[in-house]
Design a protein around this motif. Sequence first.
Motif, short mmCIF file in Angstrom:
data_model
loop_
_atom_site.label_atom_id
_atom_site.label_comp_id
_atom_site.label_asym_id
_atom_site.label_seq_id
_atom_site.Cartn_x
_atom_site.Cartn_y
_atom_site.Cartn_z
N SER A 88 -11.10 1.45 -5.04
CA SER A 88 -10.20 0.30 -4.95
C SER A 88 -10.91 -0.89 -4.31
O SER A 88 -11.83 -0.72 -3.52
N CYS A 89 -10.44 -2.06 -4.69
CA CYS A 89 -10.96 -3.30 -4.13
C CYS A 89 -9.80 -4.26 -3.97
O CYS A 89 -9.02 -4.47 -4.90
N SER A 90 -9.68 -4.83 -2.78
CA SER A 90 -8.69 -5.87 -2.52
C SER A 90 -9.38 -7.04 -1.86
O SER A 90 -10.21 -6.84 -0.96
N VAL A 91 -9.05 -8.23 -2.30
CA VAL A 91 -9.57 -9.47 -1.73
C VAL A 91 -8.35 -10.31 -1.39
O VAL A 91 -7.46 -10.48 -2.23
N TRP A 92 -8.27 -10.80 -0.14
CA TRP A 92 -7.08 -11.55 0.24
C TRP A 92 -7.36 -12.50 1.41
O TRP A 92 -8.31 -12.34 2.14
N ARG A 93 -6.46 -13.44 1.54
CA ARG A 93 -6.46 -14.38 2.66
C ARG A 93 -5.50 -13.82 3.70
O ARG A 93 -4.30 -13.71 3.45
N PRO A 94 -6.00 -13.42 4.88
CA PRO A 94 -5.13 -12.80 5.89
C PRO A 94 -3.93 -13.66 6.27
O PRO A 94 -2.86 -13.14 6.55
N GLN A 95 -4.09 -14.97 6.30
CA GLN A 95 -2.99 -15.86 6.65
C GLN A 95 -2.01 -16.04 5.50
O GLN A 95 -1.02 -16.75 5.63
N GLY A 96 -2.29 -15.43 4.35
CA GLY A 96 -1.41 -15.55 3.19
C GLY A 96 -1.74 -16.76 2.36
O GLY A 96 -2.42 -16.67 1.36
#
Length: 170
Positions: A88-96
């Motif tokens: 699995s791979c997830s890329v995200w902005r922690p602040q949303g």
Amino acid sequence: MVRQSDSCVASSAFLLFSVLISAASVPADASPDRSKTVEFNVKPGGVVHSFSENIGDYECSFTYASQGGTNEQWMMSVGLSDDDRLFSCSVWRPQGKSYLFFTQFKAELKGTKIEYADAYSQTSASGQSDVPLKPEEFTVSESTVTHNDGKFSAQLSKLTAIGRTRHDEL
């Protein structure tokens, strides 16, 4: 784009939830050969940048170009299931919410065949977070999740992909 039946979507959603929960709850002394989460800078300026992480033979790379604002801190988590069958791979902005406008994006999983993928825009005007991108905004192929030119709204806050490895039983 990969289309799935309702039962397959529910199964994929549960699988995604399980993978994300296990990646998020990894003890500090856990072996990095199963999962890891790292921080990286998303840089504006319209130049194509790439960031990647791997576990063993499997790699996730996130390639993008964005405009506006200043650098933002983003996260990438990669994980390998206990039976070595799912990566699995997830890329995200922690602040949303991201204040950058993405002119392009592509996530590529190497060594796997993508079985589930989804991408999300930033918080909606009504306050709902993680609003799924419209199906026409991106394409899922066997190994990539890519924006669709002319249809992508330039807003991205999270991208997730799960691939089945080519692991064979002995």
